[in-house]
Scaffold this motif. Structure first.
Motif, mmCIF file in Angstrom:
data_model
loop_
_atom_site.group_PDB
_atom_site.id
_atom_site.type_symbol
_atom_site.label_atom_id
_atom_site.label_comp_id
_atom_site.label_asym_id
_atom_site.label_seq_id
_atom_site.Cartn_x
_atom_site.Cartn_y
_atom_site.Cartn_z
ATOM 1 N N VAL A 250 0.825 -1.203 0.000
ATOM 2 C CA VAL A 250 0.000 0.000 0.000
ATOM 3 C C VAL A 250 0.860 1.255 0.000
ATOM 4 C CG1 VAL A 250 -1.694 1.350 1.305
ATOM 5 C CG2 VAL A 250 -1.950 -1.126 1.119
ATOM 6 N N ARG A 254 0.929 1.965 -3.855
ATOM 7 C CA ARG A 254 -0.130 2.947 -4.133
ATOM 8 C C ARG A 254 0.300 4.374 -3.821
ATOM 9 N NH1 ARG A 254 -5.212 4.594 -4.757
ATOM 10 N NH2 ARG A 254 -6.183 5.937 -3.193
ATOM 11 N N HIS A 255 0.992 4.584 -2.688
ATOM 12 C CA HIS A 255 1.318 5.943 -2.263
ATOM 13 C C HIS A 255 2.740 6.363 -2.624
ATOM 14 C CE1 HIS A 255 -2.465 6.555 -0.177
ATOM 15 N NE2 HIS A 255 -2.323 5.376 0.403
ATOM 16 N N SER A 311 -11.291 4.520 3.810
ATOM 17 C CA SER A 311 -10.716 3.732 2.718
ATOM 18 C C SER A 311 -11.676 3.623 1.540
ATOM 19 C CB SER A 311 -10.354 2.326 3.218
ATOM 20 O OG SER A 311 -9.394 2.386 4.244
ATOM 21 N N THR A 313 -14.037 5.695 0.700
ATOM 22 C CA THR A 313 -14.225 7.002 0.053
ATOM 23 C C THR A 313 -12.924 7.625 -0.432
ATOM 24 O OG1 THR A 313 -14.093 8.102 2.216
ATOM 25 C CG2 THR A 313 -16.288 7.456 1.413
ATOM 26 N N HIS A 314 -11.790 6.932 -0.184
ATOM 27 C CA HIS A 314 -10.469 7.430 -0.596
ATOM 28 C C HIS A 314 -10.212 8.843 -0.070
ATOM 29 C CE1 HIS A 314 -10.070 3.944 -3.218
ATOM 30 N NE2 HIS A 314 -11.254 4.238 -3.749
ATOM 31 N N THR A 315 -10.496 9.039 1.204
ATOM 32 C CA THR A 315 -10.343 10.341 1.835
ATOM 33 C C THR A 315 -8.989 10.451 2.532
ATOM 34 O OG1 THR A 315 -12.717 10.435 2.257
ATOM 35 C CG2 THR A 315 -11.326 11.943 3.523
ATOM 36 N N GLY A 317 -5.809 10.701 1.516
ATOM 37 C CA GLY A 317 -4.539 10.241 0.959
ATOM 38 C C GLY A 317 -3.789 9.328 1.918
ATOM 39 N N PHE A 321 -4.857 6.934 5.483
ATOM 40 C CA PHE A 321 -4.502 5.543 5.739
ATOM 41 C C PHE A 321 -3.753 5.397 7.057
ATOM 42 C CE2 PHE A 321 -1.126 2.290 5.427
ATOM 43 C CZ PHE A 321 -1.913 1.144 5.313
ATOM 44 N N ASN A 379 -4.785 -3.540 -0.729
ATOM 45 C CA ASN A 379 -5.122 -2.120 -0.759
ATOM 46 C C ASN A 379 -5.699 -1.684 0.587
ATOM 47 O OD1 ASN A 379 -7.850 -3.039 -0.754
ATOM 48 N ND2 ASN A 379 -7.822 -3.145 -2.996
ATOM 49 N N GLU A 380 -6.057 -0.395 0.667
ATOM 50 C CA GLU A 380 -6.551 0.151 1.925
ATOM 51 C C GLU A 380 -7.834 -0.526 2.385
ATOM 52 O OE1 GLU A 380 -5.537 1.916 -0.680
ATOM 53 O OE2 GLU A 380 -4.709 3.877 -0.108
ATOM 54 N N ILE A 381 -8.726 -0.828 1.442
ATOM 55 C CA ILE A 381 -9.994 -1.448 1.824
ATOM 56 C C ILE A 381 -9.750 -2.827 2.431
ATOM 57 C CG2 ILE A 381 -12.180 -2.343 0.954
ATOM 58 C CD1 ILE A 381 -12.151 -0.117 -1.137
#
Length: 410
Positions: A250, A254-255, A311, A313-315, A317, A321, A379-381
Motif C-alpha cells: 500500500v 499505491r502511495h 478507505s 471514500t479514498h479520503t 490520501g 490511511f 489495498n486500503e480497503i
C-alpha cells in the motif's frame, strides 16, 4: 504477586540478579520473531520481481514464517515444561541460524518459503520460552506489567528491522538481509547462554510423554475462560498481521513511498504500539487487565469503522490511511500484554504449554491473514476490513464471557 512471592519462583530458588536485566534479556529473545518477520518487508516487492512471482505469492513467504512460529511454539512449549527453559531456547536459536543460511542461498520461492518456515520454528523457541518465564516469575497484574515492559523492548524490533532491511537493500540484494539475521541470532544465542537463568526447577517439570503432553493441552482447552482469552489475543493480533502483510504494497505501491520512507512510517506505527504498552502500566494501577482489554478493543473497533469509511471514500490520501492504522496499533498495545498475562495466570503449572497455545493461536491467525490481505487486493480497503474484523470479533468473544474480573478467575 511479585516474583519472590510466586510459588514457582520460590521453589526454583531463582533470584535474577536484576529484574530490569531479566526483562531486557526476555525482550531480546521475543524480538527475534519480529526481526525475522519485519526485516525483509521492504524487500517483498523486489523478491516478487526477482523470483518472477506475484505479490500474493511472495507474501506466502511471510505465511510460511508465521506458520513456523505457530507450529514451533506448540512443540517447544511442552518441551520447555519438561526439559527446562534454557535447552529448548538454545536449540531453537541454532535452528533459526541454519534456516537463515538456507534463505541466503534460496534459488526460488519454494525453497525460500520452506526456509522461512524453519526460521519461524526457530524463532518460536525464543518467544515461547520468554513468555513462559514471565509465567514462572509473575502473576496476574504483575505479569501484565512485566509483559508491558517486555513490549517496550519488543517494540524496538519493528522500528529497527525495516530500517535495517532497507539499509541492506541499498548496498546488496535481498538475500543479504538473511546474513544480517544470522549475525543477530548469534548474538542472541550468546546473550541467552550468559545472562538467562533457568526458572523451572526439576521438581516442577512435567513428564516428556505424548500422553502427558496431550493431557496438558486437553486440560487447557477445557478451560473455557482460558480459551476465550487465547482467542481474544489471537484475534487482536489479526490487525497487526494484516498491517505487516499489506503495508509495503500500500505505502510503496499505491502511495509511492521509497524504501527508507516506508521504514520510517512503519516504525512510527511501532512507536504508537510501544507508547500504549507503557501507558498500560499506568492504567494497571487503577484498572484490572480485563477492563483495559474491553476498553481497548471497543476503541479499536470504532477506529476501525472510521478506517473502513475513509478507505472506501479514498479520503485523506496517505494520512487517511496512516492515522487510523496507528490508532488501531495503539489499541493493540493494550490488548497484547493483558490478554496473555491474564491467561497465563490461570495455569502456572504448565506455563510453557499455555504460552505455546497463546503464541500458536496468534501466529496461526497471522498465517491465515497474510494471504487474505493479498487476495483481497493489497489495498486500503482490504487492510481496513481485515484489521477491523479482527478486533470486532475479539471484542464480541470477550463480551460473551463477561467484562469483569469474575470472567477470568477460577
Amino acid at each position: 504477586m511479585t516474583a519472590t512471592q510466586n510459588p514457582s519462583a520460590q521453589t526454583a530458588a531463582v533470584a535474577p540478579p536484576s529484574q530490569v536485566r531479566t526483562i531486557l534479556v526476555l525482550g531480546a529473545m521475543v524480538a527475534l520473531g519480529p526481526l525475522t518477520i519485519d526485516m525483509y518487508l521492504p524487500a517483498l516487492p523486489r523478491i516478487a520481481d526477482d523470483l518472477g512471482v506475484s505479490s500474493s505469492v511472495a507474501q506466502l513467504t511471510l505465511t510460511g514464517t508465521l506458520a513456523g512460529l505457530a507450529v514451533g511454539q506448540l512443540i517447544v512449549g511442552p518441551l520447555s515444561d519438561s526439559l527446562g527453559r534454557r535447552r529448548p531456547l538454545m536449540a531453537g536459536i541454532v535452528l533459526h541460524m541454519l534456516a537463515s543460511v538456507l534463505c541466503l542461498f534460496a534459488p526460488n520461492i519454494e525453497v525460500l518459503s520452506v526456509a522461512r518456515g524453519l526460521q519461524g520454528m526457530g524463532a518460536a523457541a525464543a518467544m515461547v520460552v520468554a513468555v513462559a518465564i514471565v509465567g514462572d516469575l509473575f502473576d496476574d497484574s504483575e505479569a501484565a506489567t512485566a509483559m508491558s515492559r517486555l513490549m517496550l523492548v519488543l517494540g524496538v524490533a519493528p522500528i529497527v528491522a525495516p530500517s535495517l532491511g532497507a539499509a541492506v537493500l541499498l548496498k546488496a540484494s535481498w538475500h543479504w538481509v538473511f546474513a544480517v539475521l544470522i549475525v543477530l541470532a548469534g548474538v542472541l544465542l550468546l546473550v541467552a547462554a550468559l545472562a538467562l537463568p533457568e526458572t523451572l526447577p526439576r521438581a516442577q517439570r512435567l513428564p516428556l510423554r505424548v500422553r502427558s503432553i496431550g493431557s496438558t493441552y486437553l486440560t487447557l482447552l477445557c478451560d473455557l475462560r482460558f480459551v476465550i482469552l487465547v482467542l481474544v489475543g489471537a484475534l487482536g493480533m489479526a490487525g497487526l498481521f494484516a498491517y505487516i502483510a499489506g503495508a509495503a504494497f500500500v505505502l510503496q505501491g499505491r502511495h509511492g513511498l521509497d524504501q527508507q520512507t516506508f521504514a520510517l512510517v512503519f516504525g512510527a506505527g511501532a512507536i504508537a504500539f510501544v507508547a500504549a504498552t507503557q501507558f498500560n502500566v499506568v492504567l494497571l494501577r487503577r484498572f484490572s487487565p480485563q477492563r483495559i482489554l474491553v476498553g481497548a478493543l471497543a476503541a479499536a473497533t470504532v477506529i476501525g469503522a472510521v478506517f473502513i469509511a475513509v478507505s472506501v471514500t479514498h479520503t485523506g490520501g496517505v494520512y487517511g490511511f496512516l492515522i487510523p492504522v496507528w490508532g488501531v496499533l495503539a489499541m493493540m498495545g493494550f490488548v497484547i500484554p493483558n490478554a496473555p498475562a491474564v491467561a497465563l495466570s490461570r495455569h502456572h503449572e504448565a506455563a510453557g504449554t499455555a504460552a505455546a497455545l497463546l503464541g500458536a493461536a496468534q501466529f496461526s491467525v497471522g498465517a491465515v491473514i497474510a494471504p487474505v490481505v493479498g487476495l483481497m487486493g493489497n489495498n486500503e480497503i482490504a487492510l481496513s476490513v481485515v484489521m477491523t474484523g479482527g478486533v470486532a470479533i475479539a471484542l464480541l468473544a470477550l463480551l460473551a464471557v463477561g467484562t469483569g474480573e469474575e470472567a477470568v478467575e477460577h
